[in-house]
Design a protein around this motif. Sequence first.
Motif, PDB file in Angstrom:
ATOM      1  N   TYR A 222       0.822  -1.214   0.000  1.00 34.65           N
ATOM      2  CA  TYR A 222       0.000   0.000   0.000  1.00 34.65           C
ATOM      3  C   TYR A 222       0.857   1.265   0.000  1.00 34.65           C
ATOM      4  O   TYR A 222       0.358   2.339  -0.323  1.00 34.65           O
ATOM      5  N   ASP A 226      -0.170   4.596  -2.313  1.00 36.56           N
ATOM      6  CA  ASP A 226      -0.911   5.126  -1.176  1.00 36.56           C
ATOM      7  C   ASP A 226      -1.934   6.161  -1.627  1.00 36.56           C
ATOM      8  O   ASP A 226      -1.629   7.091  -2.367  1.00 36.56           O
ATOM      9  N   THR A 227      -3.164   6.002  -1.153  1.00 37.76           N
ATOM     10  CA  THR A 227      -4.237   6.932  -1.521  1.00 37.76           C
ATOM     11  C   THR A 227      -3.903   8.363  -1.139  1.00 37.76           C
ATOM     12  O   THR A 227      -4.184   9.302  -1.901  1.00 37.76           O
ATOM     13  N   CYS A 321      -4.951  -0.526   6.816  1.00 41.44           N
ATOM     14  CA  CYS A 321      -4.409  -0.232   5.484  1.00 41.44           C
ATOM     15  C   CYS A 321      -5.316  -0.781   4.384  1.00 41.44           C
ATOM     16  O   CYS A 321      -5.528  -0.122   3.361  1.00 41.44           O
ATOM     17  N   ALA A 322      -5.846  -1.974   4.590  1.00 42.13           N
ATOM     18  CA  ALA A 322      -6.717  -2.561   3.581  1.00 42.13           C
ATOM     19  C   ALA A 322      -8.007  -1.770   3.448  1.00 42.13           C
ATOM     20  O   ALA A 322      -8.544  -1.626   2.343  1.00 42.13           O
ATOM     21  N   LYS A 325      -6.803   1.731   1.909  1.00 40.38           N
ATOM     22  CA  LYS A 325      -5.918   1.661   0.744  1.00 40.38           C
ATOM     23  C   LYS A 325      -4.751   2.644   0.899  1.00 40.38           C
ATOM     24  O   LYS A 325      -4.292   3.250  -0.058  1.00 40.38           O
ATOM     25  N   SER A 326      -4.279   2.769   2.147  1.00 39.76           N
ATOM     26  CA  SER A 326      -3.231   3.746   2.442  1.00 39.76           C
ATOM     27  C   SER A 326      -2.351   3.249   3.579  1.00 39.76           C
ATOM     28  O   SER A 326      -2.860   2.925   4.666  1.00 39.76           O
TER      29      SER A 326
END
Length: 403
Positions: A222, A226-227, A321-322, A325-326
């Motif tokens: 991620y 990273d978002t 994180c999942a 998405k970061s």
Amino acid sequence: MANRAALIRLARASTTASAQSSSLPISSSLPAINATAARAAELELTPCHRRSLSSKANVTAAAADRRIAGRKRFYKNVGIAPVLPPGRSDATNGGNEPNGEEATTVESPISAGVDGTQSATGVNTNIPDSPRWSSILHPQSPSPPSPSSWHTVTLDGRALRTPLGLPLTLPSLTLALAVASEWDAQKTHLRPAQMPLMTLCCTAIDQVAGDPRAHRTDVLRYLRNDTSCYWADPAEDRVLHRKQARAWDGLHSSLSEDLLGLPDDLRPAQARGGSEALLLSRSSRGNSESGLPHPPMLVERAMRWVEGLDAWTLTALFSACAESKSFFIGAALIHEATNKEFKFDNGAARDGKWAADAARVEEEFNIECWGLVEGGHDYDRLNCSIQMHAASFLAQTVSHSEV
């Protein structure tokens, strides 16, 4: 999400329970997850929200019998009991029983695979290295828990086990009370979606402790995409850029300095606008892997920090994180949960509510522009909040275990 309607019932479920068995009584509350319950209580179920459970017709009879979703509650009393920590007995073979008793356990109704099978990708069904398994389950905190801090959950006086049949040994009294309250909150039928802490604890014991390298790799993936490193171009979309700045302000600088120990002039790579994002994240001679070209020192420090986490904290980090998405949003949530003295640059609290808001900046912006889809966006919003609060609660209780 297996059953979205169950998430609403989780938010409404009481987080305080009492046990009438001989085990220790439950008298704890979950303020972090209660914050989600207060907000979710405003949601009312409508016919479009009611979705039937999956039928047994699509699985074998044996698999359906072992599936927890929809199973009737088979116990009366829920409690907790002190147990030995992992490694102090033959924990992987059933020797870790409360108060030294034998054969006083209840097998977990949760399958280790999918619908009672072992077909799930990446699911471990054995513990190849028992000493490493037990060592990574011991919290890596400045004040590790004493042997008396380890507890298990009991159903009618029998210790609960994980889906792989391992003892459900929890390193914190508060965490044990919280997991027990989830079991006690189940009424007529069991709803796995109402037990996020039980899910995280079983994941830590059965999966993460048995194969930590795979989960560390997944967390670090991620980082390159990273978002929070992909920003809207203010010249193209000022509104979205302003929302991103409000949610992510000080995130990269605080983590780079306080968590990773990087110099002031070394920061994560950022892309502004779609064109720049495509150019920077494309694999090239200077960037062998796809994703943003972060400084090598940053990647190395992040890898070193992740490798130093115990199974409980790594599980909480992976979940955060999942969901977001970061890597940076998940790391900020877990770092603040495990450090009482840590403060970010702008003084804002990086708690479960912040993490849920930071993870959903773009989606909430799209909802404002195009409207909310009932039975979809509202459940996604609720699920994100539950997962973030549960991850923060797990990391906090394990890090601040009683000594």
